[in-house]
Design a protein around this motif. Structure first.
Motif, PDB file in Angstrom:
ATOM      1  N   PRO A 125       0.830  -1.213   0.000  1.00 62.77           N
ATOM      2  CA  PRO A 125       0.000   0.000   0.000  1.00 62.77           C
ATOM      3  C   PRO A 125       0.865   1.264   0.000  1.00 62.77           C
ATOM      4  O   PRO A 125       1.969   1.274   0.550  1.00 62.77           O
ATOM      5  CB  PRO A 125      -0.784  -0.106   1.318  1.00 62.77           C
ATOM      6  CG  PRO A 125      -0.725  -1.544   1.696  1.00 62.77           C
ATOM      7  CD  PRO A 125       0.573  -2.066   1.165  1.00 62.77           C
ATOM      8  N   SER A 126       0.340   2.311  -0.602  1.00 55.54           N
ATOM      9  CA  SER A 126       1.081   3.563  -0.750  1.00 55.54           C
ATOM     10  C   SER A 126       1.563   4.107   0.600  1.00 55.54           C
ATOM     11  O   SER A 126       0.840   4.050   1.601  1.00 55.54           O
ATOM     12  CB  SER A 126       0.164   4.528  -1.503  1.00 55.54           C
ATOM     13  OG  SER A 126       0.196   5.765  -0.978  1.00 55.54           O
ATOM     14  N   GLY A 127       2.794   4.566   0.626  1.00 61.11           N
ATOM     15  CA  GLY A 127       3.367   5.185   1.822  1.00 61.11           C
ATOM     16  C   GLY A 127       3.963   4.207   2.821  1.00 61.11           C
ATOM     17  O   GLY A 127       4.638   4.611   3.769  1.00 61.11           O
ATOM     18  N   GLU A 128       3.735   2.902   2.636  1.00 62.24           N
ATOM     19  CA  GLU A 128       4.229   1.921   3.622  1.00 62.24           C
ATOM     20  C   GLU A 128       5.722   1.618   3.405  1.00 62.24           C
ATOM     21  O   GLU A 128       6.186   1.549   2.271  1.00 62.24           O
ATOM     22  CB  GLU A 128       3.435   0.607   3.530  1.00 62.24           C
ATOM     23  CG  GLU A 128       1.983   0.744   3.942  1.00 62.24           C
ATOM     24  CD  GLU A 128       1.799   0.936   5.446  1.00 62.24           C
ATOM     25  OE1 GLU A 128       2.788   0.933   6.204  1.00 62.24           O
ATOM     26  OE2 GLU A 128       0.635   1.094   5.866  1.00 62.24           O
TER      27      GLU A 128
ATOM     28  N   ALA B  93      11.548  -0.128  -4.660  1.00 60.27           N
ATOM     29  CA  ALA B  93      10.823   0.689  -3.673  1.00 60.27           C
ATOM     30  C   ALA B  93      10.986   2.171  -4.004  1.00 60.27           C
ATOM     31  O   ALA B  93      10.013   2.929  -3.978  1.00 60.27           O
ATOM     32  CB  ALA B  93      11.336   0.379  -2.260  1.00 60.27           C
ATOM     33  N   ILE B  94      12.187   2.573  -4.335  1.00 63.21           N
ATOM     34  CA  ILE B  94      12.446   3.984  -4.688  1.00 63.21           C
ATOM     35  C   ILE B  94      11.611   4.369  -5.906  1.00 63.21           C
ATOM     36  O   ILE B  94      10.951   5.412  -5.912  1.00 63.21           O
ATOM     37  CB  ILE B  94      13.957   4.213  -4.940  1.00 63.21           C
ATOM     38  CG1 ILE B  94      14.720   4.125  -3.617  1.00 63.21           C
ATOM     39  CG2 ILE B  94      14.211   5.560  -5.630  1.00 63.21           C
ATOM     40  CD1 ILE B  94      16.233   4.087  -3.741  1.00 63.21           C
ATOM     41  N   HIS B  95      11.602   3.519  -6.927  1.00 68.56           N
ATOM     42  CA  HIS B  95      10.823   3.830  -8.145  1.00 68.56           C
ATOM     43  C   HIS B  95       9.325   3.959  -7.820  1.00 68.56           C
ATOM     44  O   HIS B  95       8.607   4.709  -8.471  1.00 68.56           O
ATOM     45  CB  HIS B  95      11.030   2.755  -9.218  1.00 68.56           C
ATOM     46  CG  HIS B  95      12.422   2.778  -9.785  1.00 68.56           C
ATOM     47  ND1 HIS B  95      12.912   1.796 -10.611  1.00 68.56           N
ATOM     48  CD2 HIS B  95      13.441   3.669  -9.652  1.00 68.56           C
ATOM     49  CE1 HIS B  95      14.161   2.081 -10.945  1.00 68.56           C
ATOM     50  NE2 HIS B  95      14.503   3.213 -10.372  1.00 68.56           N
ATOM     51  N   ALA B  96       8.877   3.188  -6.813  1.00 67.70           N
ATOM     52  CA  ALA B  96       7.458   3.259  -6.437  1.00 67.70           C
ATOM     53  C   ALA B  96       7.196   4.369  -5.410  1.00 67.70           C
ATOM     54  O   ALA B  96       6.065   4.534  -4.947  1.00 67.70           O
ATOM     55  CB  ALA B  96       7.020   1.901  -5.855  1.00 67.70           C
TER      56      ALA B  96
END
Ligand SMILES: C[S@@+](CC[C@H](N)C(=O)[O-])C[C@H]1O[C@@H](n2cnc3c(N)ncnc32)[C@H](O)[C@@H]1O
Length: 258
Positions: free
Chosen positions: A204-207, A223-226
């Motif tokens: 989920p976004s921000g996790e 993770a960085i790309h997301a």
């Protein structure tokens, strides 16, 4: 003794990316309860550790053909036999369970030999096992005369407790087909960023994503790309240095482009 342990752990951070060089169990023990939103990791497989000879084999003997031009540093954790692999894996999986938030997804890589043990230790660590994503490495893998080509690895996945789909209503493909490009590998057993990017979609976004065996940091790049915060742990000094350099560049490039 305690001070010595603490001093043995090195920490590096850039933005919301935090990397530790040290033993996974030691570093995990210092992370707070329910402080990450996902665990995505590719631990040592300790595959084929059935005899004294195979247990003593260096990872390069198992994973790197003698004709490979781009040689990578060795790493630890491959010498365990079946029982001790299961026992040790349950220890780190339990620590990840403590550190993960309720509903956090977990994805763990395995080969075909260790798949039953992987689905066992995921559950003995406390996670709810939900299934397997097969990763088809394509026909670029070595053919085997008279046999099926060994061209797949597996991601055992699940959640801490139940999937909280209301928070993250995605519909993801349950299989990955992606070849390994040897020229892009920065680790002997590196996973392509495209494979990690597929798995990251479950977060989920921000996790915050935790990888206790980050190697060259492929999970961190995804993770960085997301746009997600990342915590990575790596014991091998050489691979920690590779991950630090790689994730610093990825972070700067990502934030420059925004
Ligand atoms: C399979 S590799 C991960 C490769 C990574 N997915 C990549 O793309 O580069 C597993 C890594 O775990 C590290 N490792 C093994 N035992 C460890 C331990 N007890 N604590 C921390 N790292 C460990 C090894 O040094 C190795 O780099």
């Amino acid at each position: 003794m305690e001070v010595g342990f603490q001093m043995a752990i090195k920490r590096f951070s850039i933005g919301n990316i935090v990397l530790f060089q040290g033993e996974a169990l030691e570093v995990l023990g210092r992370l707070g309860n329910q402080s990450v939103g996902a665990v995505i990791t590719d631990p040592p497989y300790a595959s084929s550790g059935v005899s004294a000879i195979t247990k003593a084999q260096a990872p390069s003997q198992k994973y790197q053909g003698i004709h490979v031009k781009n040689k990578h540093p060795e790493f630890n954790g491959e010498n365990r036999d079946q029982r001790s692999f299961h026992f040790w894996s349950s220890l780190w999986a339990s620590e990840c369970y403590r550190i993960a938030r309720e509903g956090a997804p977990i994805c763990v890589f395995s080969d075909w030999r260790q798949l039953p043990t992987t689905t066992d230790y995921l559950q003995s660590g406390g996670f709810t096992f939900n299934g397997i994503v097969p990763w088809d490495k394509t026909e670029s893998c070595r053919p085997a005369r008279g046999k099926f080509r060994c061209q797949a690895e597996y991601i055992a996945w699940g959640f801490k407790g139940r999937c909280q789909s209301d928070k993250h209503p995605v519909y993801l493909s349950g299989a990955i087909r992606e070849r390994v490009n040897p020229k892009e590998k920065l680790h002997m057993t590196a996973k392509p960023v495209a494979v990690m990017a597929h798995l990251i979609q479950v977060v989920p976004s921000g996790e915050t994503v935790l990888d206790p065996f980050m190697g060259s940091g492929s999970t961190g790049v995804a993770a960085i790309h997301a746009g997600l915060p990342f915590i990575g742990i790596e014991a091998t000094v050489e691979y920690f240095a590779v991950a630090k350099k790689r994730l610093s560049s990825a972070y700067k490039a990502h934030h420059k482009g925004q």
